[in-house]
Design an enzyme around this catalytic site. Structure first.
Site, PDB file in Angstrom:
ATOM      1  N   SER A  31     -16.910  -0.438 -32.921  1.00 36.65           N
ATOM      2  CA  SER A  31     -16.214  -1.848 -33.120  1.00 36.65           C
ATOM      3  C   SER A  31     -14.616  -2.053 -32.879  1.00 36.65           C
ATOM      4  O   SER A  31     -13.857  -1.284 -32.359  1.00 36.65           O
ATOM      5  CB  SER A  31     -16.442  -1.855 -34.574  1.00 36.65           C
ATOM      6  OG  SER A  31     -15.488  -2.475 -35.107  1.00 36.65           O
ATOM      7  N   TYR A  72     -14.087   1.954 -42.755  1.00 36.73           N
ATOM      8  CA  TYR A  72     -14.244   2.087 -41.987  1.00 36.73           C
ATOM      9  C   TYR A  72     -13.936   2.146 -40.594  1.00 36.73           C
ATOM     10  O   TYR A  72     -14.440   2.369 -39.671  1.00 36.73           O
ATOM     11  CB  TYR A  72     -14.662   0.190 -41.706  1.00 36.73           C
ATOM     12  CG  TYR A  72     -15.920  -0.837 -40.800  1.00 36.73           C
ATOM     13  CD1 TYR A  72     -17.255   0.007 -40.439  1.00 36.73           C
ATOM     14  CD2 TYR A  72     -15.407  -1.931 -39.857  1.00 36.73           C
ATOM     15  CE1 TYR A  72     -17.867  -0.618 -39.160  1.00 36.73           C
ATOM     16  CE2 TYR A  72     -16.010  -1.606 -38.436  1.00 36.73           C
ATOM     17  CZ  TYR A  72     -17.061  -1.674 -38.823  1.00 36.73           C
ATOM     18  OH  TYR A  72     -18.201  -1.837 -37.446  1.00 36.73           O
TER      19      TYR A  72
END
Length: 258
Positions: free
Chosen positions: A142, A153
């Site tokens: 990501s 995350y």
């Protein structure tokens, strides 16, 4: 755009394949001639696999555990005799909130969701690829390694980038390529399995709106991508067309490098 027979004769394992980017990658690879092993813990995975072209196998597994990853790779080998390509797509932020608002168990849940499936699946697939003397691993990371309200995350996806680069260096001499894409914000249909099973409070929805604004402002193109725009580079990196690319994390985020 479909490239006929690009994956003819190859077995691809696609994790997180029940919906979103994973389902799109699996469907396109199947249409391009691959034998596809779809791995997910969603109870509708068989339905997704049945709607795809060619040879498919649905494997229900919880990839947050070693046992689940080992089971998935064994099922693929038992059915198709080997694994040519592994696409690690499991992951996704569960909650979006300032780091000071995360409870310790929530931090651990984010790491389990977005780091451990890639780590376990890489470990589980390596013996098969080493025995064959070849293989390709594509990790879906990501660009949110830099962003707001997703620090756990972000840490997990930073770990995915490290796995990608270290494995690529370690196993290049054994014929194994390891690469990754780093998607930015992506428009997708409503999820059949919710991101946060507990639901989002009004405050969490406000924090999420701030994330959406930040993502769009950080992207040079000023918008979210589409699922098709994410699937295409994943499959390019998985294909023989990318045979001289390894250790690379490719941003696919409208210009935002993360």
């Amino acid at each position: 755009m479909i490239t006929p027979d690009r994956f003819a004769g190859k077995t691809l394992v696609v994790t997180g394949a029940a919906q979103g980017i994973g389902a799109a990658v699996a469907a396109r690879a199947a249409a391009e001639g691959g034998r596809i092993v779809l791995v997910d813990r969603a109870d509708f995975l068989d339905e997704v696999a049945a709607g795809m072209d060619g040879e498919t196998l649905a494997v229900n597994a919880d990839l947050e555990s070693w046992a689940g990853a080992e089971h998935a790779m064994k099922a693929a080998v038992d059915r198709f005799g080997g694994i040519d390509i592994l696409i690690n797509n499991v992951g996704g932020a569960i909650r979006m909130r300032p780091f000071a608002e995360f409870e310790p168990e929530q931090v651990e849940a984010e790491i389990r969701r977005s780091l451990m499936p890639t780590l376990w699946c890489c470990r589980a697939v390596l013996p098969t690829m080493l025995a064959a003397g070849r293989g390709t691993i594509v990790n879906v990371s990501s660009n949110a390694t830099r962003g707001i309200h997703r620090v756990p995350y972000s840490a997990a996806k930073g770990g995915v980038n490290a796995i990608t680069q270290s494995l690529a260096m370690e196993y290049a001499g054994q014929g194994i390529r390891v690469v990754a894409t780093a998607p930015g914000g992506t428009e997708a249909p409503p999820r059949r399995v919710p991101r946060n099973a507990e639901g989002d409070s009004g405050q969490e929805q406000a924090w999420m709106a701030q994330v959406v604004d930040q993502v769009k402002q950080s992207a040079f193109l000023g918008r979210y991508g589409t699922i098709a725009e994410q699937a295409a580079p994943i499959l390019f990196l998985a294909s023989d067309e990318a045979s001289y690319i390894t250790g690379t994390v490719l941003p696919v985020a409208g210009g935002d490098l993360g």
